[in-house]
Design a protein around this motif. Structure first.
Motif, PDB file in Angstrom:
ATOM      1  N   VAL A  97      33.113  42.015  -0.002  1.00 51.02           N
ATOM      2  CA  VAL A  97      33.981  42.727  -0.713  1.00 51.02           C
ATOM      3  C   VAL A  97      34.416  44.005   0.829  1.00 51.02           C
ATOM      4  CG1 VAL A  97      33.013  43.192  -2.845  1.00 51.02           C
ATOM      5  CG2 VAL A  97      32.274  44.699  -1.558  1.00 51.02           C
ATOM      6  N   GLU A  98      35.208  44.584   0.166  1.00 53.77           N
ATOM      7  CA  GLU A  98      36.061  45.296   1.264  1.00 53.77           C
ATOM      8  C   GLU A  98      34.833  46.191   1.692  1.00 53.77           C
ATOM      9  OE1 GLU A  98      37.057  49.100   3.055  1.00 53.77           O
ATOM     10  OE2 GLU A  98      36.733  49.125   1.211  1.00 53.77           O
ATOM     11  N   SER A  99      34.497  46.459   3.504  1.00 52.78           N
ATOM     12  CA  SER A  99      33.837  46.915   3.870  1.00 52.78           C
ATOM     13  C   SER A  99      34.594  46.910   5.487  1.00 52.78           C
ATOM     14  CB  SER A  99      31.951  46.108   3.972  1.00 52.78           C
ATOM     15  OG  SER A  99      31.325  46.965   5.115  1.00 52.78           O
ATOM     16  N   LYS A 100      34.789  48.431   5.756  1.00 51.52           N
ATOM     17  CA  LYS A 100      35.377  48.927   7.308  1.00 51.52           C
ATOM     18  C   LYS A 100      34.371  48.674   7.839  1.00 51.52           C
ATOM     19  CE  LYS A 100      38.318  52.784   5.229  1.00 51.52           C
ATOM     20  NZ  LYS A 100      38.371  53.815   4.763  1.00 51.52           N
ATOM     21  N   LYS A 101      32.671  48.734   7.469  1.00 52.27           N
ATOM     22  CA  LYS A 101      31.226  48.383   8.861  1.00 52.27           C
ATOM     23  C   LYS A 101      31.561  47.304   9.261  1.00 52.27           C
ATOM     24  CE  LYS A 101      28.167  52.326   7.668  1.00 52.27           C
ATOM     25  NZ  LYS A 101      27.160  53.056   6.986  1.00 52.27           N
ATOM     26  N   LEU A 102      31.652  46.541   8.013  1.00 51.44           N
ATOM     27  CA  LEU A 102      31.515  44.727   8.389  1.00 51.44           C
ATOM     28  C   LEU A 102      32.810  44.420   9.421  1.00 51.44           C
ATOM     29  CD1 LEU A 102      30.237  42.276   8.304  1.00 51.44           C
ATOM     30  CD2 LEU A 102      31.233  41.647   5.520  1.00 51.44           C
ATOM     31  N   PHE A 103      34.067  45.216   8.794  1.00 54.31           N
ATOM     32  CA  PHE A 103      35.030  44.151   9.914  1.00 54.31           C
ATOM     33  C   PHE A 103      34.833  44.912  10.765  1.00 54.31           C
ATOM     34  CE2 PHE A 103      39.669  44.965  10.824  1.00 54.31           C
ATOM     35  CZ  PHE A 103      40.393  44.272  10.317  1.00 54.31           C
ATOM     36  N   ARG A 104      35.032  46.603  11.234  1.00 53.98           N
ATOM     37  CA  ARG A 104      34.517  46.496  13.135  1.00 53.98           C
ATOM     38  C   ARG A 104      33.001  45.904  13.283  1.00 53.98           C
ATOM     39  NH1 ARG A 104      35.114  51.881  10.482  1.00 53.98           N
ATOM     40  NH2 ARG A 104      32.855  51.904  10.514  1.00 53.98           N
ATOM     41  N   LEU A 105      32.093  45.337  12.735  1.00 49.21           N
ATOM     42  CA  LEU A 105      31.288  44.616  13.209  1.00 49.21           C
ATOM     43  C   LEU A 105      32.030  43.211  13.889  1.00 49.21           C
ATOM     44  CD1 LEU A 105      28.490  44.482  13.968  1.00 49.21           C
ATOM     45  CD2 LEU A 105      28.049  42.490  11.775  1.00 49.21           C
ATOM     46  N   ILE A 106      32.889  42.525  13.491  1.00 49.42           N
ATOM     47  CA  ILE A 106      33.148  41.213  13.459  1.00 49.42           C
ATOM     48  C   ILE A 106      34.171  41.669  14.619  1.00 49.42           C
ATOM     49  CG2 ILE A 106      35.551  39.227  12.552  1.00 49.42           C
ATOM     50  CD1 ILE A 106      34.442  39.941   9.466  1.00 49.42           C
ATOM     51  N   GLU A 107      35.534  42.316  14.512  1.00 45.15           N
ATOM     52  CA  GLU A 107      36.036  42.725  15.674  1.00 45.15           C
ATOM     53  C   GLU A 107      35.477  42.981  16.857  1.00 45.15           C
ATOM     54  OE1 GLU A 107      40.108  45.813  16.487  1.00 45.15           O
ATOM     55  OE2 GLU A 107      38.591  46.764  14.801  1.00 45.15           O
ATOM     56  N   ALA A 108      34.113  43.921  17.171  1.00 43.52           N
ATOM     57  CA  ALA A 108      33.401  44.169  17.862  1.00 43.52           C
ATOM     58  C   ALA A 108      32.560  43.078  19.114  1.00 43.52           C
ATOM     59  CB  ALA A 108      32.288  45.135  18.015  1.00 43.52           C
ATOM     60  N   TYR A 109      32.111  41.809  17.749  1.00 36.37           N
ATOM     61  CA  TYR A 109      31.100  41.000  18.170  1.00 36.37           C
ATOM     62  C   TYR A 109      32.605  39.631  18.600  1.00 36.37           C
ATOM     63  CZ  TYR A 109      26.989  43.027  18.315  1.00 36.37           C
ATOM     64  OH  TYR A 109      25.579  43.730  18.316  1.00 36.37           O
ATOM     65  N   PHE A 110      33.916  40.074  18.323  1.00 39.65           N
ATOM     66  CA  PHE A 110      34.680  39.243  18.255  1.00 39.65           C
ATOM     67  C   PHE A 110      35.322  39.148  20.114  1.00 39.65           C
ATOM     68  CE2 PHE A 110      37.235  36.639  14.886  1.00 39.65           C
ATOM     69  CZ  PHE A 110      36.043  36.352  14.085  1.00 39.65           C
ATOM     70  N   SER A 111      35.121  40.384  20.631  1.00 37.80           N
ATOM     71  CA  SER A 111      35.572  40.590  21.625  1.00 37.80           C
ATOM     72  C   SER A 111      34.608  40.313  22.464  1.00 37.80           C
ATOM     73  CB  SER A 111      35.627  42.357  21.364  1.00 37.80           C
ATOM     74  OG  SER A 111      37.073  42.273  20.632  1.00 37.80           O
ATOM     75  N   VAL A 112      32.988  39.715  22.327  1.00 40.47           N
ATOM     76  CA  VAL A 112      32.214  39.651  23.344  1.00 40.47           C
ATOM     77  C   VAL A 112      32.843  38.752  24.450  1.00 40.47           C
ATOM     78  CG1 VAL A 112      29.656  38.832  23.670  1.00 40.47           C
ATOM     79  CG2 VAL A 112      29.680  40.509  21.961  1.00 40.47           C
ATOM     80  N   GLU A 113      32.105  38.914  25.403  1.00 45.06           N
ATOM     81  CA  GLU A 113      32.555  38.055  26.247  1.00 45.06           C
ATOM     82  C   GLU A 113      31.533  37.055  26.951  1.00 45.06           C
ATOM     83  OE1 GLU A 113      35.745  36.154  26.868  1.00 45.06           O
ATOM     84  OE2 GLU A 113      36.752  37.758  25.403  1.00 45.06           O
ATOM     85  N   LYS A 114      30.517  38.156  26.596  1.00 44.21           N
ATOM     86  CA  LYS A 114      28.538  37.123  27.484  1.00 44.21           C
ATOM     87  C   LYS A 114      28.085  37.459  26.863  1.00 44.21           C
ATOM     88  CE  LYS A 114      26.960  39.286  30.447  1.00 44.21           C
ATOM     89  NZ  LYS A 114      26.957  39.930  32.100  1.00 44.21           N
ATOM     90  N   SER A 115      26.587  36.354  27.293  1.00 44.60           N
ATOM     91  CA  SER A 115      25.577  36.199  26.259  1.00 44.60           C
ATOM     92  C   SER A 115      25.665  36.102  25.051  1.00 44.60           C
ATOM     93  CB  SER A 115      24.597  37.928  26.415  1.00 44.60           C
ATOM     94  OG  SER A 115      24.287  38.106  28.016  1.00 44.60           O
ATOM     95  N   TYR A 116      25.828  34.788  24.279  1.00 45.46           N
ATOM     96  CA  TYR A 116      26.601  34.572  23.458  1.00 45.46           C
ATOM     97  C   TYR A 116      25.294  34.117  22.416  1.00 45.46           C
ATOM     98  CZ  TYR A 116      30.997  33.971  25.710  1.00 45.46           C
ATOM     99  OH  TYR A 116      32.346  34.259  26.048  1.00 45.46           O
ATOM    100  N   SER A 117      24.317  33.479  22.850  1.00 43.70           N
ATOM    101  CA  SER A 117      23.177  33.499  22.123  1.00 43.70           C
ATOM    102  C   SER A 117      22.540  34.928  21.475  1.00 43.70           C
ATOM    103  CB  SER A 117      21.820  32.911  22.601  1.00 43.70           C
ATOM    104  OG  SER A 117      22.244  31.805  22.843  1.00 43.70           O
TER     105      SER A 117
END
Length: 216
Positions: A97-117
């Motif tokens: 369901v709608e979740s601002k916290k989950l939306f922000r989490l996806i946004e933050a972790y889609f932006s990761v550029e290193k240490s993927y594991s």
């Protein structure tokens, strides 16, 4: 309804049709069919894109009226592609369901550029916390003993020798300490710390199974 969404799945259906699964800021996870028009900019419907969608409710489903690309997160490396794919595959099976916290989490972790594991394990742990299913890790979930040796999927946390059952994974306090540390800290703080890949994979397997059991 105008909303933003991360494209988690983009499947060709033929005849210029696509089945899109997106996690949105106003409806949570939603599926809809897109009919591509001549001149459409395809990135807005591609995997890992953040796009703005205008949807109309049609029965129990949704019909796309307009879409605009906000940002493409499509990776330049195979390592990041597999990383983003793992996040998407984690989210797709569940009714979210709608979740601002989950939306922000996806946004933050889609932006990761290193240490993927490390990033994937941290996303997994934080996702469990946001969904309210983070397990008990500091004492036996059944009898409160501190001498834990396993993680019980059925009971939803770590267990001692007396409380082990058939749906248990081997576990120890070292793994609990690492999981809690990764769950509570930011990726920026943890990204450069050397962490055993074997331990990360152990945590991943247990938490993926725990999430599937709790959310399915």
């Amino acid at each position: 309804m105008r909303l933003k969404g991360f494209v988690l799945r983009s499947k060709h259906l033929g005849s210029n049709l696509k089945h899109i699964t997106a996690f949105t800021d106003k409806l949570g996870k939603v599926d809809f069919i897109v009919k591509l028009k001549r001149g459409d900019f395809p990135l807005k419907f591609d995997l890992f894109s953040l796009s703005s969608f205008q949807l109309n409710q049609k029965g129990e489903g949704y019909e796309l009226k307009e879409a605009d690309l906000i940002k493409s997160y499509f990776p330049e490396s195979i390592e990041k592609f597999f990383y983003l794919s793992k996040i998407s595959k984690l989210l797709i099976p569940y009714h979210l369901v709608e979740s601002k916290k989950l939306f922000r989490l996806i946004e933050a972790y889609f932006s990761v550029e290193k240490s993927y594991s490390v990033a994937y394990t941290m996303f997994l742990l934080k996702f469990a916390f946001i969904e309210g299913i983070f397990p008990v890790l500091t004492k036996c979930v059944n009898c409160s003993s501190k001498k834990v040796i396993s993680f019980s999927i059925e009971k939803g946390g770590v267990v001692c020798q007396s409380c082990v059952n058939s749906k248990s994974f081997s576990w120890n306090f070292e793994l609990s300490k690492l999981a809690l540390n990764l769950a509570k800290n930011s990726f920026e703080k943890m990204k450069d710390i050397e962490i055993s890949y074997v331990k990360l994979e152990k945590i991943n397997k247990v938490f993926e199974t725990h999430i599937k059991y709790r959310l399915s």
